[in-house]
Write an enzyme that holds these catalytic residues in place. Structure first.
Site, short mmCIF file in Angstrom:
data_model
loop_
_atom_site.label_atom_id
_atom_site.label_comp_id
_atom_site.label_asym_id
_atom_site.label_seq_id
_atom_site.Cartn_x
_atom_site.Cartn_y
_atom_site.Cartn_z
N HIS A 1 36.02 81.06 20.45
CA HIS A 1 35.91 80.23 21.65
C HIS A 1 36.06 81.05 22.93
O HIS A 1 35.71 80.59 24.02
CB HIS A 1 36.98 79.13 21.61
CG HIS A 1 36.71 78.01 22.55
ND1 HIS A 1 37.68 77.47 23.36
CD2 HIS A 1 35.59 77.31 22.83
CE1 HIS A 1 37.16 76.50 24.09
NE2 HIS A 1 35.89 76.38 23.79
N TYR B 1 42.16 63.83 27.25
CA TYR B 1 41.14 64.49 28.04
C TYR B 1 39.83 64.59 27.28
O TYR B 1 39.79 64.53 26.06
CB TYR B 1 41.60 65.87 28.53
CG TYR B 1 41.48 67.02 27.55
CD1 TYR B 1 40.24 67.57 27.23
CD2 TYR B 1 42.61 67.59 26.97
CE1 TYR B 1 40.13 68.64 26.35
CE2 TYR B 1 42.51 68.66 26.10
CZ TYR B 1 41.26 69.18 25.78
OH TYR B 1 41.16 70.23 24.91
N GLN C 1 32.13 65.20 23.22
CA GLN C 1 30.82 64.99 22.60
C GLN C 1 30.08 66.32 22.55
O GLN C 1 29.94 66.99 23.56
CB GLN C 1 30.00 63.97 23.39
CG GLN C 1 28.67 63.67 22.71
CD GLN C 1 27.78 62.74 23.50
OE1 GLN C 1 26.59 62.73 23.29
NE2 GLN C 1 28.34 61.97 24.42
#
Length: 616
Positions: A334, A443, A546
């Site tokens: 990441h 969040y 999403q």
């Protein structure tokens, strides 16, 4: 080269036809238009992310606090915030300091998250940090099937997006450090690498993928190389050094620094410099795969020390994982790329599988794969055993559930003028409230790639209007029309807040950065950051994002074992896919219970829409 490797996986084993693959597409539901410019041409024209006005952030901070803390706590927080942002106060001082800092960097928010999360986090990268993506299974069930550029620039709503993350995905590796990790981009250094690393039976091999004349090996030639590795590697008593990359960063950095001899240095360098890592896995048992999560576990962590967890190098920017039974996917760090970019790369690979290779093989001889060797001392051997125990324990604590919700999808919600993304966010909050009888901090990840070096920022998705909606939903004293009105207001607020974050107003990053400016300038810590309200707003109980795929692939959200649930979801015309994970160290958390409550919430919210249809 990635395109060529994608074809290796379908050389002998064919993908299921598109109409036979159920789309498991799991960050924001906005159309990204691909254009034909070279992918980094537009970088210089991108703006820097702004530092939001102090008052605007403070007002947003108070609004975000209101639904998650008690009334007396909020009144005290309001007094502290007003004192913080008063004229001539400490708030204005740290704001000016942050503005000066922002003038000397391309992106102050990316620098912030890099310092705090990407490089400073000392937890294991497996489960907690890397981005796993499970892909549609390939149609083969044996070893033979297993072995078998330039990107267009992206725009969002006509505005160019930052493409830098793509340039960091290849020939990149995270390097463990005693206090902070670093990352090395070998493709940006002179003489870029021309080899990949292949891992089989927890052993590492260097495979040259370019001939001396600069031409890449063909699919057939690469298949020969993979076959050579698989047929010649019967050794199983070598130490599984790859398992070391599953350790917490402090333990791994100490082991890494102790591997000083020339043999270890050369092998480590070969892995770190490689274009990417290809992991050829054993198939894992499916008899207990009650919830359809087997592939997700394989790609996320390898299933444990007895299976494939050592058949990895989790610090590599890109690992392509292919199992004997056709399961496959990607595991990416990441540090260099967010979920949307990682998914775009995945879609590129899957789409490339369908394109035939139109190139003749070179007549040059093939360079044979070279096995990498490690000098494993007794101390390193003990750390390897420690890593096995730690990895197996972490996997045991990893709670994962996946649901295909096929009762309705995007089309139904659009017909009711409802934002699908905001609707799902409200359903998550309703499900959590029903289970816990309280509203919590939460969040949603939102991309800021319209700015130079833009990464993911955080939207505080729990608001006063969303809290009012979830509290009213099961209240028999409330009329359906009132509930619908509250839902509309919550969805409208959510959409407005997303637009603000995309435009550069990240309340969370700004507040944290102001606190760090006080630390860096050696100022007394402002009371606003000492108050319990500051801790509560950062103690989120679920993070929901999403991530969209065009090819049926599914992302797995990283788990924060200090917080609550992590969710990834995708929105489609007639269904949703919801992936949910948490750590079992939190005995009160259970993904199967929450995902069932989400299903019930979605169905009940649809029933509300049908019982009280809005005027058209």
């Amino acid at each position: 080269m990635l395109r060529i490797f994608s074809r290796i996986m379908v050389k002998l084993g064919k993908m299921n036809p598109p109409d036979q693959v159920r789309s498991y597409q799991l960050v924001k539901p906005v159309r990204v238009i691909l254009i034909s410019d070279r992918y980094l041409n537009q970088q210089k024209g991108l703006p820097r992310v702004p530092v939001p006005p102090l008052r605007k952030t403070c007002e947003g901070y108070l609004s975000a606090l209101e639904p998650i803390i008690e009334e007396d706590e909020w009144k005290r927080a309001k007094q502290l915030v007003e004192a913080f942002m008063k004229t001539g106060g400490v708030g204005e001082e740290v704001q000016r300091s942050l503005e000066r800092k922002a003038c000397n960097t391309d992106n102050w928010t990316t620098d912030l998250w890099g310092k705090l999360e990407y490089f400073g986090n000392r937890r294991p990268v497996v489960i907690n940090a890397n981005v796993p993506i499970a892909c549609p299974r390939l149609d083969f069930r044996d070893k033979q099937g297993q072995i078998s550029e330039t990107l267009p620039a992206e725009n969002l709503g006509g505005k160019p997006l930052c493409m830098e993350q793509y340039s960091q995905l290849l020939s990149t590796c995270r390097i463990p450090g005693l206090e902070r990790d670093s990352v090395v981009f070998h493709a940006k250094i002179g003489n870029p690498p021309k080899h990949i690393t292949v891992v089989y039976n927890s052993q590492f091999f260097v495979v040259e993928v370019y001939h001396n004349d600069g031409t890449p090996l063909t699919v057939d030639q690469l298949c020969v190389q993979m076959e050579s590795i698989c047929t010649s590697t019967s050794e199983t008593n070598t130490e599984p050094v790859g398992i070391l990359t599953t350790l917490d960063r402090d333990s791994w950095s100490k082991a890494y620094l102790s591997m000083k001899d020339q043999t270890n240095k050369e092998s480590l360098s070969a892995i770190e410099r490689s274009i990417f890592t290809l992991c050829l896995d054993r198939a894992i048992p499916r008899e207990s795969d009650k919830y359809g999560t087997c592939d997700f576990h394989l790609i996320t962590h390898g299933r444990g020390s007895q299976w494939n967890s050592a058949n990895r190098w989790f610090d590599k920017s890109l690992q392509i994982i292919v199992a004997e039974d056709g399961s496959w996917g990607l595991n990416l760090i990441h540090i260099v790329a967010d979920g949307t970019v990682s998914m775009a790369l995945t879609d590129y690979l899957v789409a490339s599988m369908k394109k035939p290779e139109m190139r003749q093989a070179s007549i040059l001889p093939l360079p044979m794969p070279q096995k990498l060797h490690f000098d494993v001392t007794p101390d390193i051997k003990e750390i390897i055993e420690q890593a096995k125990r730690s990895m197996d324990r972490n996997i045991q604590n990893f709670d994962l559930s996946v649901m295909v919700f096929d009762h309705f999808g995007k089309n139904y919600l659009k017909a009711h003028n409802m934002s699908p993304d905001a609707f799902i966010q409200m359903a998550i909050q309703l499900a959590y409230y029903r289970m816990n009888k309280q509203v919590c901090a939460s969040y949603e990840a939102v991309s800021q790639r319209m700015f130079r070096r833009g990464r993911v920022s955080l939207l505080l998705s729990t608001t006063s209007v969303s809290a009012a909606f979830v509290k009213a939903f099961d209240d028999p004293q409330k009329q359906n029309t009132e509930k619908i009105d509250l839902l509309e207001k919550a969805i409208k607020t959510h959409k407005e807040n997303i637009k603000a974050v995309i435009g550069g107003h990240d309340i969370v990053a700004h507040i944290i950065a102001l606190r760090l400016q006080a630390v860096e300038n050696k100022l007394p810590m402002p009371d606003i950051f000492r108050d319990i309200s500051y801790k509560k707003i950062l103690n989120y109980q679920f993070a929901a994002s999403q991530v969209t795929s065009n090819t049926g692939s599914v992302a797995v959200h990283q788990v924060d074992d200090n917080s609550g649930y992590s969710l990834c979801y995708s929105v489609h015309n007639s269904h949703f896919i919801i992936e949910m994970a948490t750590s079992n160290t939190h005995k009160r958390l259970n993904t199967r219970h929450l995902i069932q409550n989400m299903k019930d919430a979605l169905l009940d919210m649809r029933a509300l829409l049908e019982q009280a249809p809005r005027a058209t």
